[in-house]
Scaffold this active site. Structure first.
Site, short mmCIF file in Angstrom:
data_model
loop_
_atom_site.label_atom_id
_atom_site.label_comp_id
_atom_site.label_asym_id
_atom_site.label_seq_id
_atom_site.Cartn_x
_atom_site.Cartn_y
_atom_site.Cartn_z
NE ARG A 87 0.91 10.21 10.80
CZ ARG A 87 0.31 9.26 10.11
NH1 ARG A 87 -0.89 8.84 10.46
NH2 ARG A 87 0.87 8.75 9.02
N PRO A 88 2.31 16.02 11.78
CG PRO A 88 4.29 16.56 12.83
CD PRO A 88 3.11 15.64 12.93
CB VAL A 89 2.71 18.20 6.54
CG1 VAL A 89 1.84 16.94 6.56
CG2 VAL A 89 1.87 19.46 6.72
CG ASP A 131 3.15 1.35 9.58
OD1 ASP A 131 3.42 1.63 8.41
OD2 ASP A 131 2.85 2.21 10.43
CB CYS A 133 -4.42 9.80 12.14
SG CYS A 133 -2.95 9.14 12.87
NE ARG A 140 -6.74 4.50 5.34
CZ ARG A 140 -6.09 5.53 5.85
NH1 ARG A 140 -6.44 6.02 7.02
NH2 ARG A 140 -5.10 6.11 5.20
CE LYS A 154 -1.59 1.75 4.05
NZ LYS A 154 -1.36 3.17 4.32
CG ASN A 155 2.37 2.67 3.51
OD1 ASN A 155 1.20 3.01 3.30
ND2 ASN A 155 2.80 2.38 4.73
C1 EPZ Z 1 4.40 6.80 6.61
O1 EPZ Z 1 3.65 7.86 7.18
C2 EPZ Z 1 3.45 5.64 6.46
N1 EPZ Z 1 2.37 6.00 5.57
C3 EPZ Z 1 2.89 5.24 7.82
O2 EPZ Z 1 2.11 4.07 7.62
C4 EPZ Z 1 4.03 4.90 8.76
O3 EPZ Z 1 3.51 4.65 10.04
C5 EPZ Z 1 5.03 6.08 8.82
O4 EPZ Z 1 5.47 6.42 7.49
C6 EPZ Z 1 6.25 5.74 9.66
O5 EPZ Z 1 6.91 4.63 9.12
C7 EPZ Z 1 2.59 5.94 4.23
O6 EPZ Z 1 3.65 5.57 3.77
C8 EPZ Z 1 1.43 6.34 3.35
P1 EPZ Z 1 6.68 9.93 8.63
P2 EPZ Z 1 4.28 9.35 7.23
O7 EPZ Z 1 6.65 11.22 7.92
O8 EPZ Z 1 5.04 9.60 6.00
C9 EPZ Z 1 7.18 13.10 12.07
C10 EPZ Z 1 0.23 2.72 7.70
O9 EPZ Z 1 -0.23 2.11 8.69
N2 EPZ Z 1 7.04 14.10 11.01
O10 EPZ Z 1 7.75 8.94 8.29
O11 EPZ Z 1 3.20 10.29 7.59
C11 EPZ Z 1 5.92 12.29 12.34
O12 EPZ Z 1 5.09 12.95 13.28
C12 EPZ Z 1 0.69 4.14 7.85
O13 EPZ Z 1 0.40 2.22 6.57
C13 EPZ Z 1 7.24 15.44 11.31
O14 EPZ Z 1 7.53 15.80 12.45
O15 EPZ Z 1 5.27 9.21 8.46
C14 EPZ Z 1 6.48 10.99 12.89
O16 EPZ Z 1 6.74 11.13 14.27
C15 EPZ Z 1 0.32 4.72 9.19
N3 EPZ Z 1 7.13 16.37 10.33
C16 EPZ Z 1 7.82 10.82 12.15
O17 EPZ Z 1 8.12 12.11 11.61
C17 EPZ Z 1 6.81 16.03 9.03
O18 EPZ Z 1 6.75 16.93 8.15
C18 EPZ Z 1 7.77 9.84 11.01
O19 EPZ Z 1 6.67 10.20 10.21
C19 EPZ Z 1 6.61 14.66 8.74
C20 EPZ Z 1 6.73 13.72 9.74
#
Ligand code: EPZ
Length: 434
Positions: free
Chosen positions: A135-137, A318, A130, A410, A36-37
């Protein structure tokens, strides 16, 4: 499945429930679906070039369907035939990702980088949080600004503009899958040279980089935390295969072990599962890896083994809920710590309803195994929490009703069919809830 052609209330929009009968023992072979990811990272590349893309081994799950509808709203023709997703991006008509789409799936934000890179503009809803926390960006936005985009936030929307993105050096403060995906897609069309450091190592990011190179991008350092990109003026549509889903595979391995079963997974990449395999062997499972298949057998209750999640190649966040479910069968107490999402323990109260002895602490939960589990009605809260509830239902005595399995849909294609084929007894029941 054509984007938008799904009947008004298709299976992905109903709030079905599962009725799971336990205890069972899983035995047999399961073919794992595409990741999926990975699909969610590959699909938005169609916005980087005009033409017809074919993404093979695409899982038929709700997130792919949701993303197809989002791309459809932007003018992309999306059609899933079996597990090949056709995306025709010859006629993009919108540069917007509305809240209605983004609220269903955070990964919708992946259209941001490609839109700014190719069209110089984008209006994308800020994703909310969520069930397992904010989930900051910020890293997505900082990276785009460093590449020369102007970013403003208006009414809950990210407004991004750029004449032409320019090559830069950008360091990800923390390892972020999503930010790495977005910024990589933006950089490949930026003018000049870009160096990205602390890029996420997850296989889904590597898969995206490989696809971009196939499309004509110039990227060095694929598979490492430092990627160097030489921007190009245009890219081309391609056909790309989707890597196997390592999280689905981990879920099945853990389900097989907790039922003291004998399960062989096919079409997996064992190299993507080293942390999970190591922990399963520490807990006493027998694992045999042959090419792209993994066989797991377990005859005794598992040893209690602690895990701490970490960015790849560490133990994946995950699969921490699934490890907690597995540890309900253990002799002794195991601690599950999540350093990535410190509050990702929404599944605990539901497992407690089945009789589990679990305590939640700061960034961790502790599972005291060996308790008799009895079926009950439980509520899905997020994708991976729901998987842990299904696993628990396989070993609980009696019937376990799992509500709102759209969370599961999902990220798992036909989960109940795959599990029933190896000995589970799961019925999907439509409910009146929508
Ligand atoms: C991806 O989410 C996955 N989703 C998530 O899987 C997975 O849990 C996550 O990576 C961690 O491995 C997809 O690939 C679609 P991150 P993502 O950015 O990209 C912080 C599932 O179950 N962060 O790697 O949103 C964040 O809060 C889903 O399939 C910031 O601070 O995760 C977290 O603590 C759930 N600022 C850490 O980084 C940002 O701009 C890692 O998040 C982005 C992230």
């Amino acid at each position: 499945m054509k984007a938008g052609r799904c009947p008004l209330r298709c299976k992905f929009e109903r709030m079905d429930k599962f009725i799971v009968e336990g205890p069972v023992r899983l035995q047999g072979r399961i073919t794992v679906s595409g990741a999926k990811n990975a699909s969610l990272a590959l699909m938005p590349t169609c916005l980087l070039a005009p033409g017809v893309f074919h993404l093979t081994n695409t899982p038929n799950n709700r997130d792919v369907w949701t993303f197809s509808r989002l791309l459809g709203s932007m003018g992309v023709f999306a059609e899933l035939n079996g597990n090949t997703l056709l995306l025709d991006s010859s006629n993009i008509t919108s540069y917007e990702a509305p809240y209605d789409h983004v609220k269903k799936m955070r990964a919708s934000i992946y259209v941001l980088g490609p839109l700014v890179a190719r069209y110089g503009q984008a209006r994308v809803s800020l994703p909310g949080g969520c069930n397992f926390g904010p989930r900051p960006v910020d890293l997505h936005l900082k990276g785009l600004e460093k590449l020369g985009a102007s970013i403003t936030i208006e009414g809950g929307y990210i407004i991004a503009k750029a004449d032409r993105l320019k090559g830069t050096h950008f360091h990800f403060d923390i390892s972020s899958v999503g930010a790495s995906v977005n910024i990589l897609m933006a950089a490949v069309l930026a003018k000049g040279h870009t160096v990205l450091t602390n890029v996420a190592l997850e296989p889904e990011v590597t898969a995206l980089a490989r696809m971009l190179v196939k499309m004509g991008a110039k990227i060095d350092g694929i598979g490492t935390t430092t990627m160097e990109i030489q921007g190009v003026d245009e890219l081309k549509a391609v056909t790309e295969d989707t890597i196997p889903d390592r999280i689905e595979a981990a879920t099945f391995l853990l389900a097989g072990a907790m039922t003291k079963g004998d399960l062989t997974l096919e079409h997996v990449n064992p190299y993507h599962l080293t942390a999970v395999i190591q922990k399963l062997e520490d807990a006493g499972a027998d694992i045999d890896v042959t090419g792209d298949s993994i066989r797991i057998t377990m005859s005794e209750a598992p040893q209690a083994v602690d895990i701490t999640t970490a960015p790849y190649p560490g133990y994946p966040t995950d699969s921490q809920a699934q490890w907690a479910a597995f540890m309900m069968m253990a002799q002794g107490a195991a601690t599950i710590k999540d350093t990535i999402y410190p509050t990702r323990f929404g599944y605990v109260p539901e497992l407690q309803r089945l009789g589990a002895d679990i305590e939640v602490g700061e960034m961790h939960c502790t599972v005291k195994g060996g308790k008799q589990l009895t079926g009950a009605t439980v509520m899905s809260s997020d994708l991976r929490a729901s998987a842990s509830l299904v696993m628990a239902g396989l070993v609980a005595h009696g019937h376990t009703e799992i509500l709102r399995v759209y969370h599961l849909d999902r990220g798992y294609e036909s989960l109940e069919k795959k599990l029933n084929a190896v000995g589970a007894r799961i019925r999907r029941v439509p409910t009146e809830e929508y």
